[in-house]
Write an enzyme that holds these catalytic residues in place. Structure first.
Site, PDB file in Angstrom:
ATOM      1  N   ASP A 149       0.833  -1.260   0.160  1.00  0.00           N
ATOM      2  CA  ASP A 149       0.030  -0.106  -0.048  1.00  0.00           C
ATOM      3  C   ASP A 149       0.863   1.385  -0.050  1.00  0.00           C
ATOM      4  O   ASP A 149       0.635   2.235   0.615  1.00  0.00           O
ATOM      5  CB  ASP A 149      -1.102   0.060   1.160  1.00  0.00           C
ATOM      6  CG  ASP A 149      -1.903  -1.204   1.366  1.00  0.00           C
ATOM      7  OD1 ASP A 149      -2.238  -1.771   0.093  1.00  0.00           O
ATOM      8  OD2 ASP A 149      -2.021  -1.791   2.474  1.00  0.00           O
ATOM      9  N   GLY A 174      -4.529  -4.312  -3.777  1.00  0.00           N
ATOM     10  CA  GLY A 174      -5.472  -3.398  -3.789  1.00  0.00           C
ATOM     11  C   GLY A 174      -4.881  -2.216  -4.436  1.00  0.00           C
ATOM     12  O   GLY A 174      -4.040  -1.546  -3.424  1.00  0.00           O
ATOM     13  N   HIS A 175      -4.813  -1.735  -5.530  1.00  0.00           N
ATOM     14  CA  HIS A 175      -3.841  -0.595  -6.197  1.00  0.00           C
ATOM     15  C   HIS A 175      -5.248   0.234  -6.543  1.00  0.00           C
ATOM     16  O   HIS A 175      -5.950   0.381  -7.442  1.00  0.00           O
ATOM     17  CB  HIS A 175      -3.258  -1.031  -7.362  1.00  0.00           C
ATOM     18  CG  HIS A 175      -2.041  -2.334  -6.829  1.00  0.00           C
ATOM     19  ND1 HIS A 175      -1.161  -2.872  -7.857  1.00  0.00           N
ATOM     20  CD2 HIS A 175      -1.833  -2.649  -5.696  1.00  0.00           C
ATOM     21  CE1 HIS A 175      -0.568  -3.506  -7.025  1.00  0.00           C
ATOM     22  NE2 HIS A 175      -0.648  -3.461  -5.722  1.00  0.00           N
ATOM     23  N   GLN A 224       1.963  -6.150  -2.970  1.00  0.00           N
ATOM     24  CA  GLN A 224       2.240  -5.985  -1.661  1.00  0.00           C
ATOM     25  C   GLN A 224       3.693  -5.500  -1.382  1.00  0.00           C
ATOM     26  O   GLN A 224       4.061  -4.558  -2.274  1.00  0.00           O
ATOM     27  CB  GLN A 224       2.585  -7.892  -1.337  1.00  0.00           C
ATOM     28  CG  GLN A 224       1.352  -8.531  -1.224  1.00  0.00           C
ATOM     29  CD  GLN A 224       0.689  -8.952  -2.318  1.00  0.00           C
ATOM     30  OE1 GLN A 224       1.326  -9.695  -3.178  1.00  0.00           O
ATOM     31  NE2 GLN A 224      -0.633  -8.763  -2.826  1.00  0.00           N
ATOM     32  N   LYS A 245       2.053   2.037  -5.069  1.00  0.00           N
ATOM     33  CA  LYS A 245       2.257   1.237  -6.250  1.00  0.00           C
ATOM     34  C   LYS A 245       1.546   1.559  -7.442  1.00  0.00           C
ATOM     35  O   LYS A 245       1.867   1.863  -8.558  1.00  0.00           O
ATOM     36  CB  LYS A 245       2.725  -0.295  -6.254  1.00  0.00           C
ATOM     37  CG  LYS A 245       3.688  -0.536  -5.035  1.00  0.00           C
ATOM     38  CD  LYS A 245       3.687  -2.242  -4.700  1.00  0.00           C
ATOM     39  CE  LYS A 245       2.292  -2.583  -4.308  1.00  0.00           C
ATOM     40  NZ  LYS A 245       2.037  -2.360  -2.810  1.00  0.00           N
TER      41      LYS A 245
HETATM   42  P1  GDP Z   1      -0.918   0.175  -3.527  1.00  0.00           P
HETATM   43  O1  GDP Z   1      -1.251  -1.002  -3.058  1.00  0.00           O
HETATM   44  O2  GDP Z   1       0.815   0.454  -3.343  1.00  0.00           O
HETATM   45  O3  GDP Z   1      -1.165   0.531  -4.786  1.00  0.00           O
HETATM   46  O4  GDP Z   1      -1.366   1.402  -2.675  1.00  0.00           O
HETATM   47  P2  GDP Z   1      -2.968   1.606  -2.141  1.00  0.00           P
HETATM   48  O5  GDP Z   1      -3.592   2.196  -3.276  1.00  0.00           O
HETATM   49  O6  GDP Z   1      -3.513   0.296  -1.559  1.00  0.00           O
HETATM   50  O7  GDP Z   1      -2.788   2.713  -1.224  1.00  0.00           O
HETATM   51  C1  GDP Z   1      -2.294   4.022  -1.399  1.00  0.00           C
HETATM   52  C2  GDP Z   1      -3.207   5.201  -1.096  1.00  0.00           C
HETATM   53  O8  GDP Z   1      -2.535   6.537  -1.015  1.00  0.00           O
HETATM   54  C3  GDP Z   1      -4.288   5.175  -2.207  1.00  0.00           C
HETATM   55  O9  GDP Z   1      -5.612   5.534  -1.818  1.00  0.00           O
HETATM   56  C4  GDP Z   1      -3.739   6.286  -2.950  1.00  0.00           C
HETATM   57  O10 GDP Z   1      -4.661   6.955  -3.809  1.00  0.00           O
HETATM   58  C5  GDP Z   1      -3.015   7.121  -1.856  1.00  0.00           C
HETATM   59  N1  GDP Z   1      -2.012   7.946  -2.468  1.00  0.00           N
HETATM   60  C6  GDP Z   1      -0.775   7.550  -3.247  1.00  0.00           C
HETATM   61  N2  GDP Z   1       0.153   8.455  -3.230  1.00  0.00           N
HETATM   62  C7  GDP Z   1      -0.300   9.462  -2.506  1.00  0.00           C
HETATM   63  C8  GDP Z   1       0.283  10.690  -2.141  1.00  0.00           C
HETATM   64  O11 GDP Z   1       1.326  11.047  -2.281  1.00  0.00           O
HETATM   65  N3  GDP Z   1      -0.416  11.456  -1.179  1.00  0.00           N
HETATM   66  C9  GDP Z   1      -1.866  10.805  -0.644  1.00  0.00           C
HETATM   67  N4  GDP Z   1      -2.262  11.929  -0.033  1.00  0.00           N
HETATM   68  N5  GDP Z   1      -2.412  10.158  -1.161  1.00  0.00           N
HETATM   69  C10 GDP Z   1      -1.609   9.142  -1.928  1.00  0.00           C
HETATM   70  P1  IMO Z   2      -0.984  -4.359  -2.346  1.00  0.00           P
HETATM   71  O1  IMO Z   2      -0.440  -4.952  -3.513  1.00  0.00           O
HETATM   72  C1  IMO Z   2      -1.234  -4.741   2.178  1.00  0.00           C
HETATM   73  C2  IMO Z   2      -1.227  -8.937   3.610  1.00  0.00           C
HETATM   74  C3  IMO Z   2      -2.624  -9.507   4.292  1.00  0.00           C
HETATM   75  C4  IMO Z   2      -2.027 -10.329   5.634  1.00  0.00           C
HETATM   76  C5  IMO Z   2      -0.926 -10.806   4.398  1.00  0.00           C
HETATM   77  C6  IMO Z   2      -1.086 -12.377   3.893  1.00  0.00           C
HETATM   78  O2  IMO Z   2      -2.247  -3.579  -2.118  1.00  0.00           O
HETATM   79  O3  IMO Z   2       0.226  -3.318  -1.438  1.00  0.00           O
HETATM   80  P2  IMO Z   2      -2.672 -13.074   1.829  1.00  0.00           P
HETATM   81  O4  IMO Z   2      -4.113 -12.877   1.423  1.00  0.00           O
HETATM   82  O5  IMO Z   2      -1.814 -12.501   0.883  1.00  0.00           O
HETATM   83  O6  IMO Z   2      -2.293 -14.292   2.258  1.00  0.00           O
HETATM   84  O7  IMO Z   2      -2.356 -12.234   3.212  1.00  0.00           O
HETATM   85  O8  IMO Z   2      -0.434 -10.106   3.795  1.00  0.00           O
HETATM   86  N1  IMO Z   2      -1.529  -8.343   2.396  1.00  0.00           N
HETATM   87  C7  IMO Z   2      -1.370  -6.950   2.090  1.00  0.00           C
HETATM   88  N2  IMO Z   2      -1.073  -5.836   2.906  1.00  0.00           N
HETATM   89  N3  IMO Z   2      -1.176  -4.658   0.722  1.00  0.00           N
HETATM   90  C8  IMO Z   2      -1.332  -5.826   0.144  1.00  0.00           C
HETATM   91  O9  IMO Z   2      -1.341  -5.604  -1.261  1.00  0.00           O
HETATM   92  C9  IMO Z   2      -1.582  -7.051   0.517  1.00  0.00           C
HETATM   93  N4  IMO Z   2      -1.823  -8.153   0.123  1.00  0.00           N
HETATM   94  C10 IMO Z   2      -1.743  -9.080   1.191  1.00  0.00           C
HETATM   95  O10 IMO Z   2      -3.147  -8.200   5.156  1.00  0.00           O
HETATM   96  O11 IMO Z   2      -1.447  -9.441   6.397  1.00  0.00           O
HETATM   97 MG    MG Z   3      -2.715  -1.631  -1.793  1.00  0.00          MG
END
Ligand code: GDP
Ligand code: IMO
Ligand code: MG
Length: 427
Positions: free
Chosen positions: A13, A40-41, A224, A16
C-alpha cells in the site's frame, strides 16, 4: 529504462498503483509477476478513481498490453468481477489488452474456504485477505495445482478437479468442520469461466521475450511489499509469493539480464494491514492522526491500516534484496502539519546498533528502534509542482532517506492524483 519493476519497499500500500499508472504512460507493456487479488491498487485519473486488485494498472490506457505472468494466482470469479467493474467505468478489457500466462495457477472455491478456515484455526492468525492466495500457492508447491492451461482443457480440468475436490472436501469436513463442495456445481461454473478465458490464455513468456527483443518498454508491477515477501518478509506474517525483484524472473519467464531497473515505492511513514511485528508502530494519538489524515484503510479488506514512523532499516533492506536503482517517496503531504517527525535509523539489538532486518521474529521483538528527529513541514507540500517548491524540511527528510539507503529519490508524490507527482530525475 527499457525494463523495470515497481516494487513496494515496505508492507504494501505504498502507492504502487499510482506510480505504475504514472510511469506506464511511457511503457508498452505492464506485467504482474506475483500475487493475485489480495492486492488493492488505487489509481486516480482526472475525477475517476479505480481500485484494481488483479488486473495490471496499465489496463486504464487503451494502447498498453497487460500481462498476468505465470507467478500470479488467478481467481476467475474475481477476474470477471473486476472486468465487469472496469467495463462499467468504460475501460475495455479485451485479449488485445490483457493476456494471461498458461502457466499461472487457478484459485478455486476450496482455496478461499481453506484460507479463511485455516487462518481462523491458527494460534496466531496472519489476518490474510481470505482470497485463497496461500492455499493456491500451497497446491502449486505441492504439485497438485490446476494451471490455466489445464482449466481450458475440459478433460484435463475434470480429472484434476475431481482429484482435488475429493482431497479438499476431506480436509474441509474432517479438519475444519466446514461443508463439503459439490463437484458438479464447481465444474459447471468453472467450465463456463474457462470458455471465456480461452482467448486470453497464452504462453506469455514467449510474447514478453519477443516484445523485449523488439525494444518495447516493459513495466513490471509489484504487489504487496518487501516485508510481505515469503523469504525476506516477517515470516510467517507474509504473503505466499516473492514480492521482491527476484520474483520478476521466475514470475514471468525472463532472465535476470533482461531486467534493467528496480524502483522501490515507500511511503513517508510506514503502514501495515493484518497481523505481525511492526517496530515503529504508533499506537498513540499520532498514529491515529496519520491513519485518519492518510485515509489508511485497506483497499481489499476495508480494515484500518496500522501506522508508524518511517523505518529506514526496512528501506535499506529493500534496497539490498531488490537491488533498487531508484526510490519513490509518497504521501509527503500526509505528514504535513506535524511539529516533529521521527525516523528509525537502526535497531538496538544485543548491545549493538544494526541496520538490517533480522530473520527471527524473536530477535526482532528484542530490537529497539533508534530514532532521529526531523522538523515538520506545512500543507504547502501538497501543492508543490517541482522539487524546489517543496518545503525545505521535506527536502532535508528526503536527503536523509537517500543518504541512508544509498538510493536516489527519483520521484516524490504529494497527493493521490497523477499531477501531484514531482519527477526529480527521469527513471
Ligand atoms: P498500493 O497498494 O501500493 O497501490 O497502494 P494503495 O492504493 O493500497 O494505497 C495507497 C493510497 O494512497 C491510495 O488511496 C492512493 O490514492 C493514495 N496515495 C498515493 N500516493 C499518495 C500521495 O502522495 N499522497 C496522498 N495523500 N495519497 C496518496
Ligand atoms: P498491495 O498490493 C497490504 C497482507 C494481508 C496479510 C498478509 C497475508 O495493495 O500492497 P494474503 O491474503 O496475501 O495471504 O495475506 O499479507 N497483504 C497485504 N497488505 N497490501 C497488500 O497488497 C496486501 N496483500 C496481502 O493483510 O497480512
Ligand atoms: Mg494496496
Amino acid at each position: 529504462m527499457s525494463t523495470f519493476v515497481v516494487l513496494g519497499a515496505q508492507w504494501g500500500d505504498e502507492g504502487k498503483g499510482k506510480m505504475t499508472d504514472f510511469l506506464a504512460e511511457s511503457a508498452d507493456l505492464v506485467v504482474r509477476f506475483q500475487g493475485g487479488n489480495n492486492a488493492g491498487h488505487t489509481v486516480i485519473v482526472g475525477e475517476s478513481e479505480y481500485k484494481l486488485h488483479l488486473i495490471p494498472s496499465g489496463i486504464l490506457y487503451d494502447d498498453k498490453l497487460n500481462i498476468l505472468g505465470n507467478g500470479t494466482v488467478i481467481d476467475p470469479e474475481a477476474l470477471f468481477k473486476e472486468i465487469s467493474y472496469l467495463e462499467d467505468l468504460n475501460v475495455a478489457v479485451t485479449p488485445e489488452k490483457l493476456l494471461i500466462s498458461d502457466r499461472a495457477h487457478v484459485i478455486l472455491p476450496y482455496h478461499r474456504l481453506l484460507d479463511k478456515a485455516s487462518d481462523k484455526l491458527r494460534k496466531n492468525a496472519i489476518g490474510t485477505t481470505g482470497k485463497g492466495i496461500g492455499p493456491a500457492y500451497t497446491d502449486k508447491a505441492e504439485r497438485s495445482g490446476i494451471r490455466m492451461c489445464d482449466l481450458i482443457k475440459p478433460d484435463v480440468f475434470k480429472r484434476k478437479l475431481e482429484e482435488n475436490i475429493k482431497k479438499k472436501n476431506d480436509l474441509l469436513v474432517s479438519v475444519y468442520d466446514e461443508e463439503p463442495l459439490d463437484f458438479d456445481e464447481v465444474y459447471e461454473t468453472y467450465s463456463a469461466y474457462a470458455e471465456r478465458l480461452i482467448p486470453f490464455v497464452k504462453d506469455t513468456s514467449v510474447r514478453l521475450y519477443d516484445e523485449i527483443k523488439a525494444d518495447k518498454k516493459v513495466l513490471f508491477e509489484g504487489a504487496q511489499g518487501m516485508l510481505l515477501d515469503i523469504d525476506y518478509g516477517t515470516y510467517p506474517f507474509v504473503t505466499s509469493s516473492n514480492t521482491i525483484a527476484g520474483g520478476v524472473c521466475t514470475g514471468t519467464g525472463i532472465g535476470p539480464t533482461m531486467l534493467k531497473g528496480a524502483v522501490g515505492v515507500a511511503k513517508a511513514y510506514t503502514t501495515r494491514v493484518g497481523e505481525g511485528p511492526f517496530p515503529t508502530e504508533l499506537t498513540d494519538e499520532t498514529g491515529r492522526w496519520i491513519q485518519e489524515k492518510g485515509g489508511e484503510v485497506g483497499v481489499t479488506t476495508g480494515r484500518p491500516r496500522r501506522c508508524g514512523w518511517l523505518d529506514l532499516v526496512i528501506l535499506k533492506t529493500s534496497a539490498r534484496v531488490s537491488g533498487l536503482t531508484n526510490l519513490v517517496v509518497t504521501k509527503i503531504d500526509t505528514l504535513a502539519g506535524l511539529d516533529k517527525i521521527q525516523v528509525c535509523v537502526g535497531y538496538k539489538f544485543n548491545g549493538q546498533v544494526i541496520d538490517y532486518f533480522p530473520a527471527s521474529l524473536e530477535d526482532l521483538a528484542a530490537c529497539e528502534p533508534v530514532y532521529e528527529t526531523f522538523e515538520g513541514w506545512g500543507e504547502e507540500a501538497a501543492t508543490a509542482k517541482t522539487y524546489d517548491e517543496l518545503p525545505e524540511n521535506a527536502k532535508i527528510y528526503l536527503k536523509r532517506i537517500e543518504e541512508f539507503t544509498g538510493v536516489e529519490v527519483s520521484i516524490v508524490s504529494v497527493g493521490p492524483k497523477r499531477d501531484q507527482t514531482i519527477v526529480v530525475n527521469e527513471i
